[in-house]
Motif scaffolding. Structure first.
Motif, short mmCIF file in Angstrom:
data_model
loop_
_atom_site.label_atom_id
_atom_site.label_comp_id
_atom_site.label_asym_id
_atom_site.label_seq_id
_atom_site.Cartn_x
_atom_site.Cartn_y
_atom_site.Cartn_z
N PHE A 231 44.95 27.56 4.15
CA PHE A 231 46.37 27.80 3.91
C PHE A 231 46.60 28.63 2.65
O PHE A 231 47.67 29.22 2.49
N ASN A 232 45.60 28.68 1.76
CA ASN A 232 45.80 29.32 0.46
C ASN A 232 44.82 30.45 0.15
O ASN A 232 44.88 31.02 -0.95
N MET A 233 43.93 30.78 1.07
CA MET A 233 42.95 31.85 0.85
C MET A 233 42.91 32.76 2.07
O MET A 233 43.42 32.42 3.14
N GLU A 234 42.28 33.91 1.90
CA GLU A 234 42.06 34.80 3.03
C GLU A 234 41.08 34.14 3.99
O GLU A 234 40.10 33.52 3.58
N ILE A 235 41.33 34.30 5.29
CA ILE A 235 40.52 33.63 6.30
C ILE A 235 39.06 34.07 6.24
O ILE A 235 38.14 33.26 6.42
N ALA A 236 38.81 35.35 5.94
CA ALA A 236 37.43 35.84 5.86
C ALA A 236 36.69 35.23 4.68
O ALA A 236 35.50 34.93 4.76
N ASN A 237 37.39 35.03 3.55
CA ASN A 237 36.75 34.44 2.37
C ASN A 237 36.35 32.99 2.62
O ASN A 237 35.24 32.57 2.26
N VAL A 238 37.25 32.22 3.25
CA VAL A 238 36.93 30.83 3.55
C VAL A 238 35.76 30.76 4.54
O VAL A 238 34.83 29.97 4.36
N THR A 239 35.81 31.60 5.56
CA THR A 239 34.75 31.61 6.57
C THR A 239 33.41 32.02 5.95
O THR A 239 32.36 31.48 6.33
N ALA A 240 33.45 32.97 5.02
CA ALA A 240 32.22 33.41 4.36
C ALA A 240 31.56 32.26 3.61
O ALA A 240 30.33 32.10 3.64
N ILE A 241 32.36 31.43 2.95
CA ILE A 241 31.80 30.27 2.24
C ILE A 241 31.17 29.30 3.22
O ILE A 241 30.10 28.73 2.97
N LEU A 242 31.80 29.12 4.38
CA LEU A 242 31.27 28.19 5.38
C LEU A 242 29.95 28.66 5.97
O LEU A 242 29.24 27.87 6.60
N GLN A 243 29.61 29.94 5.80
CA GLN A 243 28.34 30.43 6.32
C GLN A 243 27.15 29.80 5.59
O GLN A 243 26.00 29.97 6.02
#
Length: 294
Positions: A93-105
């Motif tokens: 809700f508070n970050m860019e979707i690609a940045n959050v997904t990149a961390i989950l990698q």
């Protein structure tokens, strides 16, 4: 007509699950400006539970007479699912979707490391080095400094920890436990948690657009659940698992076309490092498995 091999079907199912999860995330993030988190999570949870229950009932998978040990791991997994949902969606809700997904990698790396620490699984020095390099990539994405740090990146990292715990609990389940029962328990736990959380929020009217986005999120999360269950039953995991990283590609596409976001070069570099080290980890596991069979 050519018949797909198990590995080919597994790769397709893994990519399909990544698309479904990313589209769910996109729908959820799109309504973040209109609905509070717990209200949105509760509505999606109720719809998801109804759909999952119907699917499980239709497939005859509602077997609840399970050993106590399995119920214990299902409970632990559900708690982890609740934590992962809260921290991931708060970050989303508070970050860019690609940045959050990149961390989950980083998940394949953390699961490998946690498996070695808590389950006694063998991890050689090459894979340990790959894990360390992968975390360097995560730090490039998070950038814990005054210029690049986003406090919600910590939420994404906590979500990684919870998902790691969830996956470890999943590994301890016996093979007789229906996957749909596990998914339904997780959905019920998240929905109950969201229901309690709504007491801290003020409900707002749901517009037609938000309702469509919630329905889309419910539909896609069901697809993600089902595809992720199916993929574990076909193919060589060492071959199939690297296709998980296609989720980052879809997150980049959705972030750009839906939200007009594009990560900066340092974030992209960090994501590339994490993906590369994760693929190397799977390559090593596959190579060692072949050596043991040979």
């Amino acid at each position: 007509m050519a018949i797909l091999s198990d590995n080919a079907r597994g790769a397709i199912l893994m990519m399909a699950s990544m698309i479904a999860f990313t589209l769910n995330d996109t729908c959820f993030k799109a309504l973040s400006d209109e609905l509070p988190l717990f209200q949105a999570l509760l509505i999606r949870g109720v719809v998801t539970m109804v759909l999952l229950f119907g699917i499980a009932w239709g497939m005859g998978a509602l077997r609840l007479r399970l050993p106590k040990a399995d119920w214990g791991f299902i409970a632990l997994r559900t708690i982890a699912e609740i934590g992962a949902a809260y921290f991931f969606l708060t970050a989303l809700f508070n970050m860019e979707i690609a940045n959050v997904t990149a961390i989950l990698q980083a998940l394949p790396l953390t699961v490998t490391l946690a498996g070695a620490v808590f389950l006694g699984e063998a991890v050689g020095w090459r894979r340990l080095l790959a894990i360390l390099v992968g975390f360097v990539g995560v730090m490039l994405i998070v950038r814990p400094g005054p210029d690049g740090f986003n406090s919600y990146a910590v939420y994404a990292l906590i979500a990684v920890a919870f998902v790691t715990m969830r996956d470890l609990a999943s590994r301890r389940l016996s093979k007789n436990v229906p996957s749909l029962v596990v998914a339904l328990a997780a959905a019920a736990g998240v929905t109950l948690f969201a229901a309690i959380g709504t007491f801290s929020e003020q409900w707002v009217p749901v517009s037609e657009l938000a309702a469509l986005q919630l329905m889309g999120a419910s539909f896609f999360i069901i697809g993600g659940y089902l595809f992720s269950v199916m993929v574990m039953r076909v193919g060589d995991i060492g071959f199939v698992a690297p296709f998980r990283y296609t989720g980052l590609l879809w997150a980049l596409i959705m972030g750009f076309f839906v939200f007009g976001d594009w990560p900066d070069p340092i974030t992209l570099l960090g994501g590339a490092i994490v993906v590369a080290t994760g693929i190397f980890t799977f390559y090593r596991e596959r190579k060692l498995a072949k050596r043991e069979r040979g």
